[in-house]
Design an enzyme around this catalytic site. Structure first.
Site, PDB file in Angstrom:
ATOM      1  N   ASN A 123       0.714  -1.169   0.019  1.00 23.17           N
ATOM      2  CA  ASN A 123       0.391   0.293  -0.235  1.00 23.17           C
ATOM      3  C   ASN A 123       0.661   1.237  -0.345  1.00 23.17           C
ATOM      4  OD1 ASN A 123      -2.754  -0.341   0.169  1.00 23.17           O
ATOM      5  ND2 ASN A 123      -2.170  -2.255   1.377  1.00 23.17           N
TER       6      ASN A 123
ATOM      7  N   HIS B  78      -8.475  -0.054   5.179  1.00 29.22           N
ATOM      8  CA  HIS B  78      -9.291  -1.629   6.269  1.00 29.22           C
ATOM      9  C   HIS B  78      -9.315  -2.502   4.363  1.00 29.22           C
ATOM     10  CE1 HIS B  78      -9.989  -4.041   9.093  1.00 29.22           C
ATOM     11  NE2 HIS B  78     -10.976  -4.603   8.886  1.00 29.22           N
TER      12      HIS B  78
HETATM   13  C1  GRF Z   1      -3.449  -4.650   3.849  1.00 27.54           C
HETATM   14  O1  GRF Z   1      -4.212  -5.598   3.332  1.00 27.54           O
HETATM   15  C2  GRF Z   1      -4.025  -3.969   4.639  1.00 27.54           C
HETATM   16  O2  GRF Z   1      -5.087  -3.779   4.666  1.00 27.54           O
HETATM   17  C3  GRF Z   1      -4.218  -4.457   6.166  1.00 27.54           C
HETATM   18  O3  GRF Z   1      -2.143  -4.903   5.697  1.00 27.54           O
HETATM   19  C4  GRF Z   1      -2.087  -5.395   4.815  1.00 27.54           C
HETATM   20  C5  GRF Z   1      -0.937  -3.983   4.857  1.00 27.54           C
HETATM   21  O4  GRF Z   1      -0.850  -5.386   3.784  1.00 27.54           O
HETATM   22  N1  GRF Z   1      -4.264  -3.052   6.772  1.00 27.54           N
HETATM   23  P1  GRF Z   1       0.994  -4.397   3.264  1.00 27.54           P
HETATM   24  O5  GRF Z   1       2.020  -4.271   4.492  1.00 27.54           O
HETATM   25  O6  GRF Z   1       0.593  -2.783   2.478  1.00 27.54           O
HETATM   26  O7  GRF Z   1       1.397  -4.635   2.014  1.00 27.54           O
END
Ligand code: GRF
Length: 214
Positions: free
Chosen positions: A16, A111
Site C-alpha cells: 500500500n 482496512h
Molecule cells: C493490507 O491488506 C491492509 O488492508 C491491511 O494490511 C495489509 C497491508 O499490506 N491493513 P501491505 O503491507 O500494505 O502490503
C-alpha cells in the site's frame, strides 16, 4: 493548500505504501511521502522506502519501557519532518487517544473489508477474509477511513466492493481486495492533500461528489 508531507506507518510488505509512492510519480497530488516508520525491522516496506530514496526508520518497541515513551519519539520524528498526513498502511500497533488527538483528522487507515463489517479489535490480515467467507457475505471490499480513538471506527472516506465467488479462499479474496486497496488508498491520499475532504461528525464529504439522483 501547500504541498503535504506524508508520513506512512508500516509493519509489513508495504504494497500500500508503494501504491502511494507510485501515484505521486504519475500525478501531482499536492503531496509527497517524506517518511516511512516501521515497528518491525523485517518490514519489506523499509526496503521499498530505501529504493525510493525516502527516509525509512525502524522504531523498535523493545527499546522503550512503555507505549507512551514509544509514541513520544514517534510524534517527534513525524513533527521533525513537518508531516501533515499520517497514513497507516498495514500498521499493526494501536495508536493511543493521545496520539490520535495530536494529529486529529490527519491520520487515515486502510482496512480490507467494508467497515463496519469484519473490523475492530482482532480483525486484521487473513482473519478478515476468513470471517467474510465463513459468514457467507456476497460482497466484501476495502475501506479508507480517518482514524479516531477506536479501532477501525473513524469517519469513512472511501469504500469499494469486491464480489465474492463460490470458489474463493481467504487468499484469493485477499488478492482481489488488495488490488482495490492499491487504488483506493492513493485516491484518498490525493483527496486529502488537495483539501477536498470535509468532515462533519461521522460524515466525510468530497470523495463521492457525484450528484445524488433525485
Ligand atoms: C493490507 O491488506 C491492509 O488492508 C491491511 O494490511 C495489509 C497491508 O499490506 N491493513 P501491505 O503491507 O500494505 O502490503
Amino acid at each position: 493548500m501547500s504541498s503535504v508531507n506524508i508520513g506512512v506507518l508500516i509493519s509489513g510488505s508495504g504494497s500500500n505504501l508503494q501504491s502511494i509512492i507510485d501515484k505521486t510519480k504519475v500525478e501531482d497530488i499536492n503531496g509527497q511521502v517524506k517518511l516511512v516508520i516501521s515497528n518491525n525491522s523485517d518490514a519489506y516496506g523499509l526496503v521499498r522506502a530505501e529504493k525510493e530514496n525516502i527516509k525509512g526508520i525502524f522504531l523498535n518497541p523493545a527499546d522503550y519501557e512503555d507505549n507512551s515513551q514509544y509514541e513520544e519519539d514517534l510524534i517527534e520524528l513525524l513533527k521533525a519532518e513537518d508531516i501533515g498526513l499520517i497514513v497507516l498502511a498495514g500498521y499493526m500497533r494501536i495508536l493511543s487517544p493521545k496520539f490520535v488527538k495530536e494529529f486529529k483528522n490527519k491520520i487515515i487507515n486502510i482496512h480490507p473489508s467494508l467497515i463496519p463489517s469484519f473490523s475492530g479489535d482482532g480483525f486484521y490480515g487473513m482473519r478478515v477474509h476468513k470471517s467474510a467467507l465463513e459468514y457467507g457475505v456476497k460482497v466484501s471490499g476495502a475501506t479508507v477511513h480517518f482514524v479516531d480513538e477506536g479501532t477501525d471506527t473513524g469517519p469513512i472516506i472511501l469504500q469499494e466492493t469486491v464480489k465474492i465467488y463460490d470458489g474463493d479462499t481467504p487468499e484469493t479474496l485477499q488478492k482481489r481486495v488488495l488490488e482495490v486497496e492499491h487504488r483506493l488508498l492513493p485516491e484518498a491520499v490525493r483527496l486529502f492533500c488537495q483539501d477536498k475532504l470535509n468532515i462533519k461528525g461521522r460524515i466525510v464529504k468530497g470523495a463521492n461528489d457525484e450528484k445524488s439522483i433525485d
